[in-house]
Design a protein around this motif. Structure first.
Motif, PDB file in Angstrom:
ATOM      1  N   ASN A  35       0.807  -1.220   0.000  1.00 23.57           N
ATOM      2  CA  ASN A  35       0.000   0.000   0.000  1.00 23.57           C
ATOM      3  C   ASN A  35       0.842   1.272   0.000  1.00 23.57           C
ATOM      4  OD1 ASN A  35      -2.470  -1.421   0.073  1.00 23.57           O
ATOM      5  ND2 ASN A  35      -2.207  -1.764   2.264  1.00 23.57           N
ATOM      6  N   VAL A  36       0.184   2.371  -0.371  1.00 26.84           N
ATOM      7  CA  VAL A  36       0.825   3.687  -0.434  1.00 26.84           C
ATOM      8  C   VAL A  36       0.046   4.640   0.470  1.00 26.84           C
ATOM      9  CG1 VAL A  36       1.478   5.611  -1.927  1.00 26.84           C
ATOM     10  CG2 VAL A  36       1.614   3.259  -2.791  1.00 26.84           C
ATOM     11  N   TYR A  37       0.769   5.415   1.271  1.00 25.78           N
ATOM     12  CA  TYR A  37       0.160   6.317   2.250  1.00 25.78           C
ATOM     13  C   TYR A  37       0.754   7.712   2.137  1.00 25.78           C
ATOM     14  CZ  TYR A  37      -0.754   1.744   4.361  1.00 25.78           C
ATOM     15  OH  TYR A  37      -1.132   0.435   4.579  1.00 25.78           O
ATOM     16  N   THR A  38       0.040   8.683   2.646  1.00 25.90           N
ATOM     17  CA  THR A  38       0.641   9.994   2.857  1.00 25.90           C
ATOM     18  C   THR A  38       1.454   9.943   4.152  1.00 25.90           C
ATOM     19  OG1 THR A  38      -1.286  10.781   4.111  1.00 25.90           O
ATOM     20  CG2 THR A  38      -1.268  11.176   1.719  1.00 25.90           C
ATOM     21  N   VAL A  39       2.288  10.946   4.348  1.00 27.56           N
ATOM     22  CA  VAL A  39       3.033  11.070   5.609  1.00 27.56           C
ATOM     23  C   VAL A  39       2.176  11.885   6.570  1.00 27.56           C
ATOM     24  CG1 VAL A  39       5.142  11.878   6.720  1.00 27.56           C
ATOM     25  CG2 VAL A  39       5.225  10.955   4.387  1.00 27.56           C
ATOM     26  N   LYS A  40       1.924  11.341   7.743  1.00 29.08           N
ATOM     27  CA  LYS A  40       1.100  12.034   8.729  1.00 29.08           C
ATOM     28  C   LYS A  40       1.734  13.379   9.079  1.00 29.08           C
ATOM     29  CE  LYS A  40      -1.161  11.256  13.193  1.00 29.08           C
ATOM     30  NZ  LYS A  40      -1.317  10.292  14.319  1.00 29.08           N
ATOM     31  N   ASP A  41       0.953  14.428   8.956  1.00 27.87           N
ATOM     32  CA  ASP A  41       1.432  15.790   9.231  1.00 27.87           C
ATOM     33  C   ASP A  41       2.648  16.147   8.381  1.00 27.87           C
ATOM     34  OD1 ASP A  41      -0.533  16.032  11.237  1.00 27.87           O
ATOM     35  OD2 ASP A  41       0.804  15.103  12.708  1.00 27.87           O
ATOM     36  N   GLY A  42       2.768  15.478   7.212  1.00 27.03           N
ATOM     37  CA  GLY A  42       3.902  15.751   6.328  1.00 27.03           C
ATOM     38  C   GLY A  42       3.800  17.121   5.684  1.00 27.03           C
ATOM     39  N   PRO A  43       4.953  17.720   5.311  1.00 29.93           N
ATOM     40  CA  PRO A  43       4.961  19.085   4.794  1.00 29.93           C
ATOM     41  C   PRO A  43       4.646  19.206   3.309  1.00 29.93           C
ATOM     42  CG  PRO A  43       7.192  18.267   4.967  1.00 29.93           C
ATOM     43  CD  PRO A  43       6.298  17.186   5.515  1.00 29.93           C
ATOM     44  N   GLY A  44       4.755  18.108   2.542  1.00 28.64           N
ATOM     45  CA  GLY A  44       4.624  18.269   1.098  1.00 28.64           C
ATOM     46  C   GLY A  44       4.103  17.042   0.386  1.00 28.64           C
ATOM     47  N   GLN A  45       4.787  16.672  -0.708  1.00 30.50           N
ATOM     48  CA  GLN A  45       4.324  15.611  -1.600  1.00 30.50           C
ATOM     49  C   GLN A  45       4.863  14.231  -1.230  1.00 30.50           C
ATOM     50  OE1 GLN A  45       5.741  18.109  -5.086  1.00 30.50           O
ATOM     51  NE2 GLN A  45       3.924  17.163  -5.995  1.00 30.50           N
ATOM     52  N   GLU A  46       5.568  14.129  -0.111  1.00 27.32           N
ATOM     53  CA  GLU A  46       6.166  12.855   0.250  1.00 27.32           C
ATOM     54  C   GLU A  46       5.086  11.787   0.483  1.00 27.32           C
ATOM     55  OE1 GLU A  46       6.765  15.668   1.715  1.00 27.32           O
ATOM     56  OE2 GLU A  46       8.897  16.135   1.518  1.00 27.32           O
ATOM     57  N   LEU A  47       5.443  10.547   0.163  1.00 27.31           N
ATOM     58  CA  LEU A  47       4.564   9.407   0.381  1.00 27.31           C
ATOM     59  C   LEU A  47       5.299   8.349   1.189  1.00 27.31           C
ATOM     60  CD1 LEU A  47       3.102   8.996  -3.237  1.00 27.31           C
ATOM     61  CD2 LEU A  47       1.926   9.998  -1.262  1.00 27.31           C
ATOM     62  N   ILE A  48       4.564   7.369   1.662  1.00 25.25           N
ATOM     63  CA  ILE A  48       5.150   6.192   2.307  1.00 25.25           C
ATOM     64  C   ILE A  48       4.677   4.968   1.534  1.00 25.25           C
ATOM     65  CG2 ILE A  48       5.219   4.772   4.396  1.00 25.25           C
ATOM     66  CD1 ILE A  48       4.704   7.296   6.031  1.00 25.25           C
ATOM     67  N   VAL A  49       5.613   4.116   1.169  1.00 30.47           N
ATOM     68  CA  VAL A  49       5.293   2.895   0.428  1.00 30.47           C
ATOM     69  C   VAL A  49       5.664   1.683   1.278  1.00 30.47           C
ATOM     70  CG1 VAL A  49       5.697   1.551  -1.661  1.00 30.47           C
ATOM     71  CG2 VAL A  49       5.700   4.040  -1.774  1.00 30.47           C
ATOM     72  N   GLU A  50       4.724   0.773   1.409  1.00 32.17           N
ATOM     73  CA  GLU A  50       4.970  -0.464   2.149  1.00 32.17           C
ATOM     74  C   GLU A  50       5.669  -1.428   1.201  1.00 32.17           C
ATOM     75  OE1 GLU A  50       2.335  -3.431   5.009  1.00 32.17           O
ATOM     76  OE2 GLU A  50       1.359  -2.028   3.635  1.00 32.17           O
ATOM     77  N   ALA A  51       6.992  -1.542   1.353  1.00 24.44           N
ATOM     78  CA  ALA A  51       7.791  -2.333   0.415  1.00 24.44           C
ATOM     79  C   ALA A  51       8.862  -3.110   1.159  1.00 24.44           C
ATOM     80  CB  ALA A  51       8.456  -1.423  -0.626  1.00 24.44           C
ATOM     81  N   ASP A  52       9.061  -4.354   0.756  1.00 25.53           N
ATOM     82  CA  ASP A  52      10.133  -5.180   1.301  1.00 25.53           C
ATOM     83  C   ASP A  52      10.081  -5.264   2.820  1.00 25.53           C
ATOM     84  OD1 ASP A  52      12.183  -6.924   0.688  1.00 25.53           O
ATOM     85  OD2 ASP A  52      13.745  -5.421   0.977  1.00 25.53           O
ATOM     86  N   GLY A  53       8.868  -5.276   3.381  1.00 23.27           N
ATOM     87  CA  GLY A  53       8.709  -5.447   4.806  1.00 23.27           C
ATOM     88  C   GLY A  53       8.875  -4.199   5.632  1.00 23.27           C
TER      89      GLY A  53
END
Length: 272
Positions: free
Chosen positions: A118-136
């Motif tokens: 899955n792909v998520y936004t960064v909580k309280d993140g400042p911009g376009q950064e994302l979080i990707v659930e990859a390789d554990g």
């Protein structure tokens, strides 16, 4: 190739408890219907697109508490060569799926198998950064246009030698897991979602076994017709899909772990 790379963690991060052919896939589609499908770059496994923009996956990982909104998904096993080029992609929402070893061994020049979920936004993140659930792990991702020379790009070629956290199915009894010298018995007891701890490893295999002998029934035997009604089909059979292995909160991994069996968290206790 041992397991090559860690896989799958929790597909939906929701207590779906779905089992059987087709049910898991339809359930995942329902919960992901309003999420953006992200596509991996076939030439470079560290890159993907989200809403038409190119992103680059970084090695940096973030803790669970930094997860923002669930906005997209990839949900692919990517078989790559030593240069990071994708040789094959397989959806992880299909049942049954191949074991990692079989998947990699069947493709020439395969070096690693890497899961993307899955792909998520960064909580309280400042911009376009994302979080990707990859390789554990939860890896940070940024728009490719923002990547700088000093950024640490995702290490798709990390060492995957076996360790104390490697788990595998016992070939003598498929209701047991092996880890080093330890044997864990998979029980019928469920582990509540809130008690699921750190991700440990992935099994990623699906099989049918004899309930009495706990031996896996080969695909060849499963296809043999039972004309008399007294042959193989009279066995009490069960089909299991084993996914990820986790620690249990406030329980030492030397005593017990949780393993996903048919999308349910089951208690697996260490035998004396």
């Amino acid at each position: 190739m041992k397991k090559l790379s860690l896989i799958l963690s929790l597909i939906l991060l929701l207590p779906l408890c779905l089992a059987g052919c087709g049910i898991l896939e339809s359930g995942i589609r329902y919960y992901a219907k309003d999420k953006e499908e992200c596509l991996l770059s076939t030439d470079n496994v560290t890159q993907f697109t989200y809403k038409g923009e190119d992103y680059t996956l970084l090695e940096n990982t973030l803790p669970d508490e930094d997860l923002g909104s669930w906005v997209g998904y990839i949900r692919k096993l990517a078989v790559i060569d030593s240069s990071g080029k994708i040789l094959k992609q397989q959806s992880i929402t299909k049942e049954p799926f191949q074991s990692l070893a079989k998947m990699a061994d069947s493709i020439p020049n395969a070096s690693h198998v890497i899961p993307f979920l899955n792909v998520y936004t960064v909580k309280d993140g400042p911009g376009q950064e994302l979080i990707v659930e990859a390789d554990g792990g939860y890896h940070e991702a940024i728009p490719s246009s923002m990547v700088k020379a000093e950024d640490n790009i995702f290490h798709y070629d990390r060492d995957t030698e076996s360790s104390d956290t490697d788990f595998s199915v016992n070939p003598q009894d498929c209701t047991q897991l092996l880890s080093g010298k330890k044997i864990y018995q998979i029980t019928d007891k469920m582990v509540p979602t809130e008690n699921i701890g750190e991700y440990l490893d992935i099994i990623a295999d699906s099989f049918t076994f004899d309930c009495d002998t706990h031996q896996i029934i080969s695909r060849k035997d499963l296809l043999v017709p039972d004309w008399s009604g007294n042959e193989q089909s009279c066995q009490k059979r069960q089909q299991w899909t084993l996914d990820s292995v986790y620690e249990i909160c406030q329980t030492g991994r030397s005593d017990a772990v949780a393993v996903e069996v048919n999308s349910e968290y089951r208690l697996a206790t260490a035998l004396p």
